[in-house]
Design a protein around this motif. Structure first.
Motif, mmCIF file in Angstrom:
data_model
loop_
_atom_site.group_PDB
_atom_site.id
_atom_site.type_symbol
_atom_site.label_atom_id
_atom_site.label_comp_id
_atom_site.label_asym_id
_atom_site.label_seq_id
_atom_site.Cartn_x
_atom_site.Cartn_y
_atom_site.Cartn_z
ATOM 1 N N TYR A 1 -0.297 -33.642 23.723
ATOM 2 C CA TYR A 1 -0.623 -34.908 23.056
ATOM 3 C C TYR A 1 -0.368 -36.101 23.984
ATOM 4 N N TYR B 1 -5.071 -38.654 26.193
ATOM 5 C CA TYR B 1 -5.776 -39.928 26.353
ATOM 6 C C TYR B 1 -5.935 -40.338 27.824
ATOM 7 N N ASN B 2 -5.271 -39.602 28.718
ATOM 8 C CA ASN B 2 -5.398 -39.898 30.148
ATOM 9 C C ASN B 2 -6.125 -38.798 30.911
ATOM 10 N N TRP C 1 -11.189 -34.920 28.552
ATOM 11 C CA TRP C 1 -11.223 -35.142 27.111
ATOM 12 C C TRP C 1 -11.788 -36.509 26.719
ATOM 13 N N LEU C 2 -11.901 -37.417 27.667
ATOM 14 C CA LEU C 2 -12.244 -38.801 27.331
ATOM 15 C C LEU C 2 -13.643 -38.983 26.757
ATOM 16 N N VAL D 1 -11.354 -38.576 20.866
ATOM 17 C CA VAL D 1 -10.504 -39.259 21.846
ATOM 18 C C VAL D 1 -10.979 -40.692 22.025
ATOM 19 N N LYS D 2 -12.283 -40.893 22.146
ATOM 20 C CA LYS D 2 -12.827 -42.240 22.322
ATOM 21 C C LYS D 2 -12.453 -43.152 21.140
ATOM 22 N N HIS E 1 -9.837 -42.791 19.175
ATOM 23 C CA HIS E 1 -8.393 -42.695 18.901
ATOM 24 C C HIS E 1 -8.101 -41.998 17.562
#
Length: 365
Positions: free
Chosen positions: A278, A282-283, A287-288, A293-294, A296
């Protein structure tokens, strides 16, 4: 006259001998201690219809799998002698009374806990051992095998220990065996309140409006539980659509998937069970590009002392019913007071009164 005296002496001797014999037969001879009273017992019928003679009252219990050991802790914590998996911590803290944190980890016989040892269980001398059905293999044969290995310790068969929409039989049966009918009734009241609150709202959501969910398990997020699995049951129960909808071998709990597969699914929301993963999602450039993820919409499952979503499935998931529903549909469940429900659940189920900071840590990891 002499003959008469002789008969009197002989008669007295016979009377003495008979009296000594009578006292000996009644177990109060000075040379032979009284036989100790036998242990009180009662006969029960377990959830597989097997008649068993068990000690009464029950003082010490072990279980072969996490769902049943957690159920024993929830129903009668002072009767639990050991756990199958250690409770989880958050920031070094375990949200249960300290004396129960110190219970020995005895292992068990599941995919999560393939390290049970019959001799270790027997040495602890439990009054009974609860054995849970997992939907894999023949449970009747399993009970016969376990009973043979545990010897004189009764092995009590339990069903519905991980079935979110039908926990009642398990709660009622185990509560009755443990002599905790009142606690069982209190748990059922909370459970049914959560069921009715969630099911009556999500059943009206059209199929094309249901949130598409990926359950990311493991340190890289690339293990998942498929649609229909007991480990992902909360997704559909809370009105979501599990994107992992394909077949694997019967009895398999999780399957490995690729990043390409997750990208193709492109879920709206991701449930994460590993705090380490987790922290990185986000980094992570892999996955971005995924919508969840985009936007949130990635959520870490509350962890301590046992996970709310899965790992293991069981009564610990009851608080996961409202949590998952509110994560999926925050507008539809805007009136649901998760801090208050969390405090109530931990008090009733885990015998622990949360502080304000602990509530915040659970709900906002």
């Amino acid at each position: 006259m002499e003959k008469k005296k002789l008969l009197i002496i002989i008669g007295a001797g016979i009377l003495v001998i008979a009296t000594i014999g009578l006292y000996s037969l009644n177990g109060i001879s000075n040379t032979q201690p009284a036989t100790p009273a036998t242990k009180n017992t009662t006969t029960i019928t377990d959830m597989m219809g097997r008649n068993l003679v068990i000690p009464s009252p029950i003082k010490g219990v072990l279980a072969t799998a996490p769902p049943t050991s957690i159920a024993v802790y929830i129903l009668a914590p002072d009767k639990l002698m050991g756990v199958n998996i250690a409770p989880s911590a958050i920031n070094g803290s375990v949200y249960m009374p300290e004396k129960y944190q110190e219970l020995p980890n005895v292992g068990g016989w599941t995919m999560m806990t393939p390290n049970g040892n019959f001799e270790s269980f027997i040495e602890m001398k439990p009054d009974i051992v609860f054995d849970a059905e997992w939907g894999v293999g023949n449970f009747s044969d399993q009970l016969v095998d376990r009973q043979e290995k545990f010897g004189s310790i009764p092995v009590v068969g339990v069903l519905n220990a991980y079935t979110i929409n039908n926990f009642d039989p398990c709660i009622q049966f185990m509560g009755r065996v443990l002599g905790e009918d009142g606690q069982a009734a209190s748990l059922e009241e909370f459970y049914h309140r959560m069921l009715s609150n969630v099911t009556t709202r999500v059943e009206t959501i059209p199929e094309n409006e249901r949130v598409r969910v990926y359950y990311a398990s493991g340190p890289d997020g690339l293990q998942t539980a498929l649609k229909g699995s007991q480990h992902a049951e909360l997704i559909e129960f809370a009105g979501g659509e599990n994107v992992a909808d394909f077949e694997i071998a019967p009895g398999a709990a999780f399957t490995q998937v690729s990043m390409e597969q997750v990208t193709t699914w492109n879920p709206d929301l991701i449930i994460v069970d590993d705090p380490g993963f987790y922290k990185t999602i986000y980094n992570d450039t892999l996955w971005l590009s995924i919508n969840a993820v985009k936007n949130h919409r990635v959520y870490l499952v509350p962890q301590s002392p046992y996970k709310w979503f899965d790992g293991p499935p069981g009564l610990n998931q009851i608080i996961g019913i409202p949590w998952t529903a509110k994560v999926f549909y925050p507008d539809k469940f805007s009136d649901m007071d998760m801090p208050a429900l969390t405090r109530e659940f931990y008090s009733k189920f885990y015998h622990y009164n949360l502080t304000d900071n602990e509530v915040k840590t659970l709900l906002n990891p």
